[in-house]
Design a protein around this motif. Structure first.
Motif, PDB file in Angstrom:
ATOM      1  N   VAL A 119       0.859  -1.186   0.000  1.00 63.99           N
ATOM      2  CA  VAL A 119       0.000   0.000   0.000  1.00 63.99           C
ATOM      3  C   VAL A 119       0.892   1.231   0.000  1.00 63.99           C
ATOM      4  N   CYS A 120       0.854   1.943  -1.122  1.00 68.54           N
ATOM      5  CA  CYS A 120       1.641   3.174  -1.244  1.00 68.54           C
ATOM      6  C   CYS A 120       1.085   3.960  -2.422  1.00 68.54           C
ATOM      7  N   LEU A 121       1.422   5.226  -2.484  1.00 68.34           N
ATOM      8  CA  LEU A 121       0.888   6.028  -3.590  1.00 68.34           C
ATOM      9  C   LEU A 121       1.917   6.320  -4.678  1.00 68.34           C
ATOM     10  N   GLU A 136       6.447  21.418  -2.293  1.00 69.81           N
ATOM     11  CA  GLU A 136       7.423  20.325  -2.263  1.00 69.81           C
ATOM     12  C   GLU A 136       7.307  19.513  -0.973  1.00 69.81           C
ATOM     13  N   HIS A 137       6.271  19.808  -0.195  1.00 70.30           N
ATOM     14  CA  HIS A 137       6.111  19.121   1.082  1.00 70.30           C
ATOM     15  C   HIS A 137       5.155  17.935   0.924  1.00 70.30           C
ATOM     16  N   VAL A 138       5.564  16.791   1.441  1.00 70.90           N
ATOM     17  CA  VAL A 138       4.687  15.622   1.407  1.00 70.90           C
ATOM     18  C   VAL A 138       3.797  15.657   2.653  1.00 70.90           C
ATOM     19  N   LEU A 139       2.488  15.755   2.407  1.00 73.19           N
ATOM     20  CA  LEU A 139       1.526  15.904   3.506  1.00 73.19           C
ATOM     21  C   LEU A 139       1.329  14.570   4.218  1.00 73.19           C
ATOM     22  N   ASN A 140       1.280  14.606   5.516  1.00 73.47           N
ATOM     23  CA  ASN A 140       1.138  13.352   6.268  1.00 73.47           C
ATOM     24  C   ASN A 140      -0.320  12.896   6.395  1.00 73.47           C
ATOM     25  N   ASP A 141      -1.114  13.680   7.127  1.00 71.78           N
ATOM     26  CA  ASP A 141      -2.434  13.175   7.510  1.00 71.78           C
ATOM     27  C   ASP A 141      -3.379  12.991   6.321  1.00 71.78           C
ATOM     28  N   ALA A 142      -3.269  13.888   5.348  1.00 74.03           N
ATOM     29  CA  ALA A 142      -4.101  13.747   4.152  1.00 74.03           C
ATOM     30  C   ALA A 142      -3.707  12.485   3.381  1.00 74.03           C
ATOM     31  N   SER A 143      -2.413  12.173   3.375  1.00 69.00           N
ATOM     32  CA  SER A 143      -1.948  10.958   2.687  1.00 69.00           C
ATOM     33  C   SER A 143      -2.434   9.704   3.402  1.00 69.00           C
ATOM     34  N   VAL A 144      -2.411   9.760   4.732  1.00 69.18           N
ATOM     35  CA  VAL A 144      -2.829   8.603   5.529  1.00 69.18           C
ATOM     36  C   VAL A 144      -4.267   8.210   5.188  1.00 69.18           C
ATOM     37  N   GLU A 145      -5.113   9.210   5.015  1.00 70.77           N
ATOM     38  CA  GLU A 145      -6.509   8.931   4.656  1.00 70.77           C
ATOM     39  C   GLU A 145      -6.615   8.159   3.345  1.00 70.77           C
ATOM     40  N   LEU A 146      -5.805   8.573   2.367  1.00 72.43           N
ATOM     41  CA  LEU A 146      -5.833   7.909   1.058  1.00 72.43           C
ATOM     42  C   LEU A 146      -5.276   6.492   1.151  1.00 72.43           C
ATOM     43  N   LEU A 147      -4.252   6.312   1.983  1.00 70.57           N
ATOM     44  CA  LEU A 147      -3.655   4.982   2.148  1.00 70.57           C
ATOM     45  C   LEU A 147      -4.646   4.024   2.800  1.00 70.57           C
ATOM     46  N   ALA A 148      -5.434   4.552   3.742  1.00 69.81           N
ATOM     47  CA  ALA A 148      -6.448   3.720   4.391  1.00 69.81           C
ATOM     48  C   ALA A 148      -7.526   3.336   3.368  1.00 69.81           C
ATOM     49  N   LYS A 149      -7.847   4.292   2.517  1.00 66.80           N
ATOM     50  CA  LYS A 149      -8.836   4.047   1.464  1.00 66.80           C
ATOM     51  C   LYS A 149      -8.342   2.963   0.494  1.00 66.80           C
ATOM     52  N   ARG A 171      -0.121   5.754   9.950  1.00 68.42           N
ATOM     53  CA  ARG A 171      -0.930   5.077   8.920  1.00 68.42           C
ATOM     54  C   ARG A 171      -1.387   3.705   9.361  1.00 68.42           C
ATOM     55  N   VAL A 172      -0.631   3.033  10.222  1.00 66.66           N
ATOM     56  CA  VAL A 172      -1.068   1.695  10.643  1.00 66.66           C
ATOM     57  C   VAL A 172      -2.372   1.805  11.433  1.00 66.66           C
ATOM     58  N   GLN A 173      -2.403   2.766  12.343  1.00 65.91           N
ATOM     59  CA  GLN A 173      -3.617   2.961  13.140  1.00 65.91           C
ATOM     60  C   GLN A 173      -4.811   3.312  12.251  1.00 65.91           C
ATOM     61  N   ALA A 174      -4.594   4.208  11.299  1.00 66.67           N
ATOM     62  CA  ALA A 174      -5.691   4.622  10.421  1.00 66.67           C
ATOM     63  C   ALA A 174      -6.199   3.442   9.589  1.00 66.67           C
ATOM     64  N   ILE A 175      -5.288   2.651   9.071  1.00 64.25           N
ATOM     65  CA  ILE A 175      -5.678   1.489   8.259  1.00 64.25           C
ATOM     66  C   ILE A 175      -6.434   0.484   9.132  1.00 64.25           C
TER      67      ILE A 175
END
Ligand code: PBG
Length: 327
Positions: A119-121, A136-149, A171-175
């Motif tokens: 699971v990765c984007l 140029e910043h990789v967003l954390n929490d918004a990405s976590v939502e997509l990874l869970a999806k 991300r583990v907790q969110a998933i």
């Protein structure tokens, strides 16, 4: 007194005795075979920097996985190359994306195989980063939502396990939460817990077409200099609900595998990554090393360090070697 009283060579004289005192075993039971699935039909194209590994369309993937099953390999891990990439990696979490299509075909055609999905984007984003970016910043929490999806889409399609490799925090907790609330509390998570920002991923990024288009991954993957930090990363993932913890890469990080195994009581996976594979293959193709023996020794060393399972592009070759009486 005559010295030495103890002569270690006594138990090395005979093969039978060597077998009996052998401390570490390498077996097909430990292998997870990584595979790259692409759109289309009839595609089986060799990946240049990873000889013996292929881009496979779903139909050809089924054949490959059947072959792996016949060799006794218990599990595969899937990476997908989508038809289209965009800024938010939407092909990575679409219900009809390449991975859900591959998984549902596999579960029908090769029911006994354990199917793990990475699971990765990064394969799905136009910029090649493992999450959403702002500037140029990789967003954390918004990405976590997509990874869970994405995880949910893969599990709905029939995946037996998900393996987040993005290295976003939390991300583990969110998933876990998303899977649990959708009725998938029985599906395990194998987290890439201590994943380093490594140059050994080079061939994979060519294979997965996932190289970052700007910058690098050092703002989310770990600094190769750090070992204490790996303990912290692993502990966090365990607290968040990981079932199997992974160290990646394997060979240049055997000390980390060892330390994780000694410190925690969960099964440990190690990823024998693309660069490790390519180096051995290349030297073997030049005739500079005995490729088969070096492969088995490398895999054994990963087990000796403490890995319970090994993700490796050598899975088929090693399964064949172990089954033959030659080695
Ligand atoms: C995706 C991912 C990578 C690998 C596995 N998952 C590449 C990366 O982080 O850039 C590397 C595997 C290999 O080199 O064999 N994030």
């Amino acid at each position: 007194m005559r010295y030495p009283i103890y002569r270690p060579r006594r138990i090395r004289e005979q093969e039978h005795l060597r077998r009996m005192v052998r401390e570490t075993r390498l077996s097909v039971d430990h292998f997870i075979y990584p595979l790259f699935v692409v759109p289309g039909t009839g595609v089986r194209q060799e990946i240049q920097s990873m000889p013996g590994n292929f881009h496979l369309s779903v139909d050809r993937l089924l054949e490959e996985v059947k072959e792996a099953q016949d060799l006794g390999i218990p599990a595969i891990i899937l990476f997908g190359l989508p038809e289209r990439k965009d800024a938010v990696g939407s092909a990575g979490y679409a219900d009809d994306g390449i991975i859900p299509r591959a998984v549902s075909a596999l579960k029908k055609a090769v029911p006994g195989m354990t199917v793990i999905t990475d699971v990765c984007l990064c394969e799905y984003t136009s910029h090649g980063h493992c999450g959403m970016v702002e500037g140029e910043h990789v967003l954390n929490d918004a990405s976590v939502e997509l990874l869970a999806k994405a995880s949910l889409a893969y599990v709905r399609a029939g995946a037996d396990m998900v393996a987040p490799s993005d290295m976003m925090d939390g991300r583990v907790q969110a998933i876990r939460q998303v899977l649990d609330s959708a009725g998938f509390s029985h599906i395990p998570i194998m987290s890439y817990a201590a994943k380093y920002a490594s140059s050994f991923y080079g061939p994979f990024r060519e294979a997965a077409d996932s190289a970052p288009q700007f910058g690098d991954r050092r703002s989310y993957q770990m600094d190769p200099a750090n070992s204490q930090e790996a303990m912290r990363e692993v502990r966090l993932d365990i607290e968040e609900g990981a079932d199997i913890i992974m160290v990646k890469p394997a060979l240049p990080y055997l000390d980390i595998i060892y330390r994780v195994k000694q410190t925690f009581d969960l099964p440990v996976a190690a990823y024998n990554v693309s660069g490790e594979y390519a180096m051995i293959k290349a030297a073997a193709m030049q005739g500079w090393i005995d490729g088969e023996r070096v492969m088995l020794e490398a895999l054994l060393s990963i087990r000796r360090a403490g890995a319970d399972m090994i993700l490796t592009y050598f899975a088929k070759d090693a399964a064949r070697s172990l089954a033959s009486s030659r080695i």
